[in-house]
Design an enzyme around this catalytic site. Sequence first.
Site, PDB file in Angstrom:
ATOM      1  N   LYS A   1      -9.323  -0.549  -0.697  1.00 16.65           N
ATOM      2  CA  LYS A   1      -9.769   0.589  -1.506  1.00 16.65           C
ATOM      3  C   LYS A   1     -10.564   0.076  -2.696  1.00 16.65           C
ATOM      4  O   LYS A   1     -11.558   0.663  -3.104  1.00 16.65           O
ATOM      5  CB  LYS A   1      -8.558   1.360  -2.040  1.00 16.65           C
ATOM      6  CG  LYS A   1      -7.677   1.958  -0.986  1.00 16.65           C
ATOM      7  CD  LYS A   1      -6.576   2.792  -1.652  1.00 16.65           C
ATOM      8  CE  LYS A   1      -5.246   2.605  -0.962  1.00 16.65           C
ATOM      9  NZ  LYS A   1      -4.370   1.625  -1.597  1.00 16.65           N
TER      10      LYS A   1
ATOM     11  N   LYS B   1     -10.717  -8.424   3.700  1.00 15.96           N
ATOM     12  CA  LYS B   1      -9.883  -7.340   4.203  1.00 15.96           C
ATOM     13  C   LYS B   1     -10.451  -6.014   3.686  1.00 15.96           C
ATOM     14  O   LYS B   1     -10.870  -5.940   2.523  1.00 15.96           O
ATOM     15  CB  LYS B   1      -8.466  -7.551   3.634  1.00 15.96           C
ATOM     16  CG  LYS B   1      -7.451  -6.545   4.073  1.00 15.96           C
ATOM     17  CD  LYS B   1      -6.187  -6.633   3.221  1.00 15.96           C
ATOM     18  CE  LYS B   1      -6.294  -5.844   1.941  1.00 15.96           C
ATOM     19  NZ  LYS B   1      -5.138  -5.033   1.562  1.00 15.96           N
TER      20      LYS B   1
ATOM     21  N   LYS C   1      -5.388 -10.995  -6.469  1.00 13.32           N
ATOM     22  CA  LYS C   1      -5.624  -9.881  -7.399  1.00 13.32           C
ATOM     23  C   LYS C   1      -5.826 -10.392  -8.824  1.00 13.32           C
ATOM     24  O   LYS C   1      -6.585  -9.799  -9.588  1.00 13.32           O
ATOM     25  CB  LYS C   1      -4.488  -8.866  -7.328  1.00 13.32           C
ATOM     26  CG  LYS C   1      -4.444  -8.163  -5.972  1.00 13.32           C
ATOM     27  CD  LYS C   1      -4.061  -6.704  -6.020  1.00 13.32           C
ATOM     28  CE  LYS C   1      -4.352  -6.072  -4.663  1.00 13.32           C
ATOM     29  NZ  LYS C   1      -4.016  -4.706  -4.493  1.00 13.32           N
TER      30      LYS C   1
HETATM   31  N1  AQP Z   1      -7.621  -3.903   5.795  1.00 10.71           N
HETATM   32  C1  AQP Z   1      -6.389  -3.590   6.181  1.00 10.71           C
HETATM   33  N2  AQP Z   1      -6.010  -3.766   7.466  1.00 10.71           N
HETATM   34  C2  AQP Z   1      -4.756  -3.449   7.873  1.00 10.71           C
HETATM   35  N3  AQP Z   1      -3.823  -2.909   7.042  1.00 10.71           N
HETATM   36  C3  AQP Z   1      -4.163  -2.709   5.759  1.00 10.71           C
HETATM   37  N4  AQP Z   1      -3.487  -2.215   4.701  1.00 10.71           N
HETATM   38  C4  AQP Z   1      -4.299  -2.230   3.619  1.00 10.71           C
HETATM   39  N5  AQP Z   1      -5.497  -2.717   3.935  1.00 10.71           N
HETATM   40  C5  AQP Z   1      -5.447  -3.034   5.263  1.00 10.71           C
HETATM   41  C6  AQP Z   1      -2.118  -1.724   4.736  1.00 10.71           C
HETATM   42  O1  AQP Z   1      -2.130  -0.390   4.213  1.00 10.71           O
HETATM   43  C7  AQP Z   1      -0.883  -0.144   3.585  1.00 10.71           C
HETATM   44  C8  AQP Z   1      -1.096   0.513   2.259  1.00 10.71           C
HETATM   45  O2  AQP Z   1      -1.779  -0.388   1.403  1.00 10.71           O
HETATM   46  P1  AQP Z   1      -1.626  -0.255  -0.174  1.00 10.71           P
HETATM   47  O3  AQP Z   1      -2.137   1.027  -0.642  1.00 10.71           O
HETATM   48  O4  AQP Z   1      -0.221  -0.545  -0.551  1.00 10.71           O
HETATM   49  O5  AQP Z   1      -2.474  -1.365  -0.821  1.00 10.71           O
HETATM   50  P2  AQP Z   1      -3.210  -2.596  -0.308  1.00 10.71           P
HETATM   51  O6  AQP Z   1      -2.518  -3.347   0.766  1.00 10.71           O
HETATM   52  O7  AQP Z   1      -3.545  -3.411  -1.499  1.00 10.71           O
HETATM   53  O8  AQP Z   1      -4.450  -1.831   0.303  1.00 10.71           O
HETATM   54  P3  AQP Z   1      -5.902  -1.813  -0.234  1.00 10.71           P
HETATM   55  O9  AQP Z   1      -6.662  -0.802   0.494  1.00 10.71           O
HETATM   56  O10 AQP Z   1      -6.435  -3.205  -0.219  1.00 10.71           O
HETATM   57  O11 AQP Z   1      -5.715  -1.275  -1.697  1.00 10.71           O
HETATM   58  P4  AQP Z   1      -6.171  -1.855  -3.089  1.00 10.71           P
HETATM   59  O12 AQP Z   1      -7.642  -2.086  -2.963  1.00 10.71           O
HETATM   60  O13 AQP Z   1      -5.817  -0.779  -4.050  1.00 10.71           O
HETATM   61  O14 AQP Z   1      -5.411  -3.122  -3.316  1.00 10.71           O
HETATM   62  C9  AQP Z   1      -0.147  -1.480   3.513  1.00 10.71           C
HETATM   63  O15 AQP Z   1       0.856  -1.537   4.508  1.00 10.71           O
HETATM   64  C10 AQP Z   1      -1.218  -2.484   3.794  1.00 10.71           C
HETATM   65  O16 AQP Z   1      -0.705  -3.651   4.414  1.00 10.71           O
END
Ligand code: AQP
Length: 326
Positions: free
Chosen positions: A195, A192, A111
């Site tokens: 969002k 991965k 990040k």
């Molecule tokens: N691609 C993924 N595959 C499986 N699990 C996933 N998670 C996120 N992306 C995947 C799981 O979703 C939960 C919530 O995630 P989060 O909102 O805490 O943030 P994150 O992990 O950082 O998810 P994003 O979508 O990648 O968000 P941004 O882009 O905002 O950083 C977690 O349990 C995560 O493991």
Amino acid sequence: MKRLFSGAQPTGTLHIGNYLGAIKNWVDLQEKYECVFSIVDYHSLTINYEKEDMKKRIIDLAATYLACGIDPERCKLFVQSWIKEHTELMWILSCVTPMGELNRMTQFKDKSSKNVGNVNLGLYAYPVLQAADIILYKSEFVPVGEDQVQHIELTREIVRKFNARYNTDIFPEPQEILSSSKRILGIDGENKMSKSLNNHIGLDDDDKTIQQKLMQAKTDPARVRKTDPGNPAVCNVFSWHKIFSTENEISECAKGCVDASIGCVQCKKILLSHMKELITPIREKKAQILKDTDYIKDVLVEGAKKCDIIAKNTINEVREVIGVKI
Ligand code: AQP
């Protein structure tokens, strides 16, 4: 029932990665565990965001949870920033967290490389707040996607350090619970699904958008023409088939890819119908729930009231243990 905790950030529309990696598991686990689910808004301050959007995003995420099947009668659903003990416990845990451990966190490295102009202390300390979120409720389990496993390992390390430093055993070492789809790749087929990366299929996407995104999704790069034989083992779309499609469809697509009797478009069309079957009811239910934001707020207030009691008890105990209670 044993207690579990998990949360997601209000950083945008949840996608099928969030759903398959975490939220679907949360819904199923409500049967067997005392569940605490959070909208972790303070975590989302670590990257740039539009202040005006935040309220809407929090409500939107709550509506998504509910539409996916999180049941406020059976679990505690709340907004992290409403319970101030999260940040208080974070400070206390910060004082037993070695910086060497934080330096190893791959999410921070990832990040910070994507937010070069805003590499802040919050982004670095994110896993300590996450540890506080989990252990404030003395949670024994944490259902998450694979990307979060390193943070749960660190949470266990922080618990060990805390318990050893203060000669106590008030906090259990939490264990992660992974779903069978613990890491969903994005439509770019490389990263991965996220969002914040524009590579996701959202739970809000309408049929046309799902179709457009799926048609753009990367397949086996060696398969340039329909007549080229492909390798399903290196095709991200095929990995989605293994989650969404029937056994017959999976073997037909695998065979058709290898002998070039099925093109990628045809293969994606089969998948499209299954993705729509998952997304459409969630999208429609969410739209319905969003018509009554007072209901959503009531759910969050009720959830916060229940969490507040647990959080205050834990913090009182912690203050006693660390010696600041007079
Ligand atoms: N691609 C993924 N595959 C499986 N699990 C996933 N998670 C996120 N992306 C995947 C799981 O979703 C939960 C919530 O995630 P989060 O909102 O805490 O943030 P994150 O992990 O950082 O998810 P994003 O979508 O990648 O968000 P941004 O882009 O905002 O950083 C977690 O349990 C995560 O493991």
